[in-house]
Design a protein around this motif. Structure first.
Motif, PDB file in Angstrom:
ATOM      1  N   THR A  45       4.711  -8.454  -1.594  1.00 26.02           N
ATOM      2  CA  THR A  45       5.271  -8.576  -2.947  1.00 26.02           C
ATOM      3  C   THR A  45       6.390  -7.558  -3.145  1.00 26.02           C
ATOM      4  O   THR A  45       7.446  -7.890  -3.694  1.00 26.02           O
ATOM      5  CB  THR A  45       4.168  -8.396  -3.998  1.00 26.02           C
ATOM      6  OG1 THR A  45       3.145  -9.381  -3.765  1.00 26.02           O
ATOM      7  CG2 THR A  45       4.709  -8.544  -5.411  1.00 26.02           C
ATOM      8  N   LYS A  49      10.438  -8.262  -3.806  1.00 22.09           N
ATOM      9  CA  LYS A  49      11.113  -7.645  -4.943  1.00 22.09           C
ATOM     10  C   LYS A  49      12.319  -6.829  -4.466  1.00 22.09           C
ATOM     11  O   LYS A  49      13.400  -6.896  -5.061  1.00 22.09           O
ATOM     12  CB  LYS A  49      10.128  -6.755  -5.705  1.00 22.09           C
ATOM     13  CG  LYS A  49      10.656  -6.239  -7.022  1.00 22.09           C
ATOM     14  CD  LYS A  49       9.580  -5.498  -7.792  1.00 22.09           C
ATOM     15  CE  LYS A  49       8.701  -6.493  -8.489  1.00 22.09           C
ATOM     16  NZ  LYS A  49       7.994  -5.923  -9.647  1.00 22.09           N
ATOM     17  N   ASN A  52      15.057  -9.247  -3.400  1.00 27.12           N
ATOM     18  CA  ASN A  52      15.632  -9.827  -4.603  1.00 27.12           C
ATOM     19  C   ASN A  52      16.632  -8.854  -5.246  1.00 27.12           C
ATOM     20  O   ASN A  52      17.750  -9.245  -5.602  1.00 27.12           O
ATOM     21  CB  ASN A  52      14.502 -10.177  -5.588  1.00 27.12           C
ATOM     22  CG  ASN A  52      14.996 -10.654  -6.931  1.00 27.12           C
ATOM     23  OD1 ASN A  52      16.133 -11.081  -7.103  1.00 27.12           O
ATOM     24  ND2 ASN A  52      14.132 -10.563  -7.924  1.00 27.12           N
ATOM     25  N   TYR A  98       2.038 -17.689  -0.783  1.00 19.38           N
ATOM     26  CA  TYR A  98       2.356 -17.056  -2.055  1.00 19.38           C
ATOM     27  C   TYR A  98       1.132 -17.006  -2.952  1.00 19.38           C
ATOM     28  O   TYR A  98       0.892 -16.018  -3.649  1.00 19.38           O
ATOM     29  CB  TYR A  98       3.494 -17.796  -2.761  1.00 19.38           C
ATOM     30  CG  TYR A  98       4.830 -17.668  -2.075  1.00 19.38           C
ATOM     31  CD1 TYR A  98       5.394 -16.424  -1.827  1.00 19.38           C
ATOM     32  CD2 TYR A  98       5.524 -18.794  -1.677  1.00 19.38           C
ATOM     33  CE1 TYR A  98       6.616 -16.303  -1.188  1.00 19.38           C
ATOM     34  CE2 TYR A  98       6.753 -18.686  -1.034  1.00 19.38           C
ATOM     35  CZ  TYR A  98       7.296 -17.440  -0.801  1.00 19.38           C
ATOM     36  OH  TYR A  98       8.505 -17.329  -0.174  1.00 19.38           O
ATOM     37  N   THR A 102      -0.309 -13.587  -4.409  1.00 13.05           N
ATOM     38  CA  THR A 102      -0.376 -13.406  -5.858  1.00 13.05           C
ATOM     39  C   THR A 102      -1.791 -13.027  -6.287  1.00 13.05           C
ATOM     40  O   THR A 102      -1.981 -12.133  -7.115  1.00 13.05           O
ATOM     41  CB  THR A 102       0.077 -14.695  -6.584  1.00 13.05           C
ATOM     42  OG1 THR A 102       1.431 -14.966  -6.213  1.00 13.05           O
ATOM     43  CG2 THR A 102      -0.014 -14.547  -8.088  1.00 13.05           C
ATOM     44  N   SER A 105      -2.535  -9.258  -4.739  1.00  8.31           N
ATOM     45  CA  SER A 105      -1.630  -8.140  -4.997  1.00  8.31           C
ATOM     46  C   SER A 105      -1.931  -7.428  -6.311  1.00  8.31           C
ATOM     47  O   SER A 105      -2.285  -8.052  -7.304  1.00  8.31           O
ATOM     48  CB  SER A 105      -0.175  -8.621  -5.017  1.00  8.31           C
ATOM     49  OG  SER A 105       0.690  -7.513  -5.196  1.00  8.31           O
ATOM     50  N   GLU A 109       4.232  -9.762 -10.432  1.00  4.60           N
ATOM     51  CA  GLU A 109       5.504 -10.421 -10.150  1.00  4.60           C
ATOM     52  C   GLU A 109       6.313 -10.440 -11.437  1.00  4.60           C
ATOM     53  O   GLU A 109       5.804 -10.781 -12.503  1.00  4.60           O
ATOM     54  CB  GLU A 109       5.267 -11.850  -9.652  1.00  4.60           C
ATOM     55  CG  GLU A 109       6.533 -12.531  -9.241  1.00  4.60           C
ATOM     56  CD  GLU A 109       6.281 -13.944  -8.738  1.00  4.60           C
ATOM     57  OE1 GLU A 109       7.147 -14.447  -8.010  1.00  4.60           O
ATOM     58  OE2 GLU A 109       5.244 -14.531  -9.075  1.00  4.60           O
ATOM     59  N   GLU A 110       7.554 -10.047 -11.332  1.00  5.97           N
ATOM     60  CA  GLU A 110       8.465 -10.048 -12.476  1.00  5.97           C
ATOM     61  C   GLU A 110       9.691 -10.853 -12.062  1.00  5.97           C
ATOM     62  O   GLU A 110      10.704 -10.289 -11.667  1.00  5.97           O
ATOM     63  CB  GLU A 110       8.830  -8.623 -12.867  1.00  5.97           C
ATOM     64  CG  GLU A 110       7.606  -7.804 -13.258  1.00  5.97           C
ATOM     65  CD  GLU A 110       7.925  -6.370 -13.545  1.00  5.97           C
ATOM     66  OE1 GLU A 110       8.802  -6.098 -14.374  1.00  5.97           O
ATOM     67  OE2 GLU A 110       7.280  -5.500 -12.937  1.00  5.97           O
ATOM     68  N   PRO A 111       9.562 -12.175 -12.126  1.00  4.91           N
ATOM     69  CA  PRO A 111      10.622 -13.027 -11.601  1.00  4.91           C
ATOM     70  C   PRO A 111      11.930 -12.883 -12.370  1.00  4.91           C
ATOM     71  O   PRO A 111      11.921 -12.642 -13.574  1.00  4.91           O
ATOM     72  CB  PRO A 111      10.056 -14.434 -11.733  1.00  4.91           C
ATOM     73  CG  PRO A 111       8.991 -14.346 -12.757  1.00  4.91           C
ATOM     74  CD  PRO A 111       8.489 -12.932 -12.736  1.00  4.91           C
TER      75      PRO A 111
END
Length: 175
Positions: A45, A49, A52, A98, A102, A105, A109-111
């Motif tokens: 994760t 991030k 990203n 995923y 998810t 973890s 998650e902060e998409p």
């Protein structure tokens, strides 16, 4: 005819994998593998991030952060394989979807931070994420150490050094 039967029996027995006997009991191996699976989920994760943010960072710190994030996610990617392979060596399947990551973890998650994302918020999130990975590693390390699982202890110690360093470097940008 006896030699053919014996040969077949030997062939069948030879193709069956023996039970795992590495000096760590099945219960301990399961507990360590479960912990390493949580660690892998956190690490993956954080990797996503970091990657990203590498792609989407903007502003006056672009060059420095773009390069820093790339260095970090590249190193993290390689380490993920080592963790998954340790889980396999203990005799269990590594999580790899995923959905599993998810569920396992501790890192939320902060998409998509979108166009409003400030580089400071990216750095803050990665600092917090690296520290979460450290906490998970420490918890699993205690279990592995108690079971005498030196390879897992070594792996987790190395990962702690890396993620503590990343957290320090990132935090330094915000001070």
């Amino acid at each position: 005819m006896t030699s053919t039967t014996t040969g077949s029996a030997k062939g069948a027995a030879a193709s069956t994998a023996p039970l795992i006997d590495i000096g760590i009991g099945a219960g301990d191996r399961k507990q360590i593998a479960d912990g390493l699976s949580r660690f892998l989920a956190d690490a993956y994760t954080l990797y996503l991030k970091t990657h990203n943010f590498h792609w989407n960072v903007t502003g006056p710190m672009f060059n420095a952060l773009h390069g820093m994030f790339e260095t970090q996610y590249t190193e993290q990617w390689t380490a993920l394989d080592e963790v998954a392979e340790r889980i396999r060596a203990l005799g269990f399947n590594a999580p790899g979807s995923y959905a599993e990551f998810t569920r396992l973890s501790s890192i939320a998650e902060e998409p998509g931070l979108g166009d409003t994302a400030d580089w400071r918020e990216m750095v803050r999130q990665l600092t917090v994420g690296n520290e979460a990975v450290c906490r998970t590693a420490r918890a699993v390390l205690k279990v592995a150490d108690a079971a005498g699982d030196d390879p897992s202890v070594d792996l987790l110690t190395q990962r702690l050094q890396v993620h503590e360093k990343y957290a320090w470097m990132l935090r330094s940008l915000l001070q």
